[in-house]
Design a protein around this motif. Structure first.
Motif, PDB file in Angstrom:
ATOM      1  N   PHE A 136       0.896  -1.150   0.101  1.00 40.09           N
ATOM      2  CA  PHE A 136       0.039  -0.082   0.035  1.00 40.09           C
ATOM      3  C   PHE A 136       0.748   1.188   0.127  1.00 40.09           C
ATOM      4  N   LEU A 137       0.337   2.276  -0.183  1.00 35.88           N
ATOM      5  CA  LEU A 137       1.020   3.557  -0.359  1.00 35.88           C
ATOM      6  C   LEU A 137       0.165   4.584   0.623  1.00 35.88           C
ATOM      7  N   PRO A 138       1.337   5.414   1.239  1.00 31.60           N
ATOM      8  CA  PRO A 138       0.773   6.670   2.021  1.00 31.60           C
ATOM      9  C   PRO A 138      -0.434   7.280   1.361  1.00 31.60           C
ATOM     10  N   SER A 139      -1.485   7.691   2.211  1.00 31.80           N
ATOM     11  CA  SER A 139      -2.651   8.178   1.656  1.00 31.80           C
ATOM     12  C   SER A 139      -2.612   9.740   1.758  1.00 31.80           C
ATOM     13  N   GLY A 140      -1.763  10.262   2.543  1.00 29.87           N
ATOM     14  CA  GLY A 140      -1.739  11.813   2.659  1.00 29.87           C
ATOM     15  C   GLY A 140      -2.586  11.898   3.762  1.00 29.87           C
ATOM     16  N   GLN A 141      -3.588  13.103   3.557  1.00 33.96           N
ATOM     17  CA  GLN A 141      -4.383  13.377   4.942  1.00 33.96           C
ATOM     18  C   GLN A 141      -5.354  12.336   5.055  1.00 33.96           C
ATOM     19  N   PRO A 142      -5.551  12.329   6.460  1.00 35.85           N
ATOM     20  CA  PRO A 142      -6.593  11.215   6.842  1.00 35.85           C
ATOM     21  C   PRO A 142      -8.135  11.553   6.401  1.00 35.85           C
ATOM     22  N   VAL A 148      -8.455   6.230   3.917  1.00 38.89           N
ATOM     23  CA  VAL A 148      -8.293   5.630   2.606  1.00 38.89           C
ATOM     24  C   VAL A 148      -7.131   4.708   2.642  1.00 38.89           C
ATOM     25  N   ARG A 149      -7.143   3.630   2.104  1.00 39.39           N
ATOM     26  CA  ARG A 149      -6.146   2.532   1.851  1.00 39.39           C
ATOM     27  C   ARG A 149      -5.700   2.601   0.187  1.00 39.39           C
ATOM     28  N   LEU A 150      -4.556   3.086  -0.175  1.00 38.71           N
ATOM     29  CA  LEU A 150      -4.199   3.186  -1.680  1.00 38.71           C
ATOM     30  C   LEU A 150      -3.201   1.833  -1.716  1.00 38.71           C
ATOM     31  N   PRO A 151      -3.887   0.925  -2.658  1.00 38.13           N
ATOM     32  CA  PRO A 151      -3.148  -0.079  -3.049  1.00 38.13           C
ATOM     33  C   PRO A 151      -1.715   0.081  -3.666  1.00 38.13           C
ATOM     34  N   GLY A 152      -0.822  -0.658  -3.531  1.00 35.49           N
ATOM     35  CA  GLY A 152       0.440  -0.413  -4.127  1.00 35.49           C
ATOM     36  C   GLY A 152       0.840  -1.258  -5.169  1.00 35.49           C
ATOM     37  N   THR A 153       2.164  -1.294  -5.666  1.00 35.13           N
ATOM     38  CA  THR A 153       2.257  -2.283  -6.889  1.00 35.13           C
ATOM     39  C   THR A 153       2.151  -3.682  -6.425  1.00 35.13           C
TER      40      THR A 153
END
Length: 265
Positions: A136-142, A148-153
Motif C-alpha cells: 500500500f501507499l501513504p494516503s496523505g491526509q486522513p 483511504v487505503r491506496l493499493p500499491g504495486t
C-alpha cells in the motif's frame, strides 16, 4: 554522498530532479535511485531479443526509452470501453509473438486486459520482472470518514503471480538487490578510481520497515527509521525477535533530527 532512494516507479530521474529543485534541494540525476531507472538499467544489461511488455506510467516509459529498450503496453491497453461485456470477449485478445520480458509497475489504470496480456506472455516463457512489492501507499491526509487505503504495486504484482502461478525472476526495488547494485554503480562512477566504502559504512534512512529498514539490514547497512511516513512508534514496539530484518538500529522523529548527530561524526 547522499542518494534519494524510492520504490515509486511513476517518475523518471528527470522528474524527481525537477521536484527536488522546486524544494530548493541541490539534487542531480546521479543522486536519484528510483525503480524506473533501476529497471531500465537492469533490462538493458540483459540484452533480450524482442520487446518488453510494460504495465506502468509515463516516468517508467521515459527511463526505458532513454536506455533504448523496445517496449509495448503502457497506455495502449487503457481503454475501458471493452471491459463491460464479460470475460468471454477476451478469448481472442490481440497478443504479440515477440515479447521476451514483462515488467509490472504501479499503474492506476490497471485493468483486466493488461493482466491478461501480462499473464499470457509470462506463461509463454517471457521473463517476469516487478518494480517493487509495496502493498500500500501513504494516503496523505486522513479521511474524516473511512480511512483511504491506496493499493500499491504489490497488489497488482500479486494478481499476476496468482494468475501465472509464478514469482518474479527479480524485483527492482527495496529491499531487493537490484536497487543496491544500481546505487553502488552510481557511487563507483562518482568516485572514479576509488572503491565505494563497505556497506557497513552506509546509513539507510527511511520511514517504512518492510522496504527501507529491511533493505538496509539485509545488505549490512546501519538503519534509522523516521516517524514522518508509514511507521509509528507503536509499530516498533510491536516487533518481535522474529522480525530482526525489520528492526532499525535507531529511530528519529524526522531526518532533521539526524543532522546534529551526523555533524558530530
Amino acid at each position: 554522498q547522499v542518494f534519494l532512494v524510492t520504490n515509486n516507479s511513476s517518475k523518471s530521474r528527470a522528474q524527481y530532479v525537477a521536484k527536488c529543485r522546486k524544494l530548493e534541494l541541490p539534487i542531480e540525476e546521479a543522486d536519484i535511485v528510483c525503480t524506473a531507472a533501476v529497471a531500465a538499467g537492469y533490462i538493458s544489461k540483459l540484452k533480450l531479443p524482442g520487446v518488453t511488455y510494460v504495465i506502468g506510467s509515463q516516468g517508467l516509459q521515459d527511463e526505458l526509452e532513454l536506455h533504448g529498450i523496445n517496449c509495448c503496453g503502457f497506455r495502449e491497453d487503457d481503454d475501458t470501453a471493452v471491459h463491460d461485456q464479460g470475460v468471454e470477449q477476451f478469448g481472442d485478445a490481440p497478443l504479440r509473438n515477440d515479447v521476451s520480458c514483462v515488467l509490472l509497475a504501479l499503474d492506476t489504470r490497471f485493468n483486466y486486459l493488461k493482466l491478461l496480456k501480462a499473464c499470457s506472455y509470462v506463461s509463454a516463457g517471457a521473463l517476469f520482472l516487478g518494480s517493487n512489492e509495496d502493498a500500500f501507499l501513504p494516503s496523505g491526509q486522513p479521511s474524516p470518514t473511512v480511512p483511504v487505503r491506496l493499493p500499491g504495486t504489490g497488489a497488482m504484482l500479486s494478481a499476476l503471480c496468482v494468475a501465472t502461478q509464478q514469482q518474479p525472476a527479480a524485483v527492482m526495488g527495496k529491499p531487493h538487490r537490484p536497487m543496491l547494485d544500481y546505487a553502488v554503480q552510481l557511487m563507483t562512477e562518482a568516485r572514479q578510481d576509488q572503491q565505494p566504502p563497505p556497506l557497513s559504512q552506509w546509513l539507510m534512512v527511511g520511514d517504512r520497515l518492510d522496504t527501507d529498514i529491511a533493505f538496509g539490514r539485509r545488505h549490512g547497512m546501519d538503519t534509522v527509521c523516521v516517524m514522518t511516513g508509514c511507521t509509528k512508534p507503536e509499530d516498533l514496539l510491536d516487533l518481535s525477535e522474529a522480525d530482526s530484518e525489520l528492526k532499525p538500529n535507531c529511530a528519529a522523529e524526522s531526518v532533521a533530527d539526524l543532522l546534529p548527530h551526523l555533524a558530530e561524526n
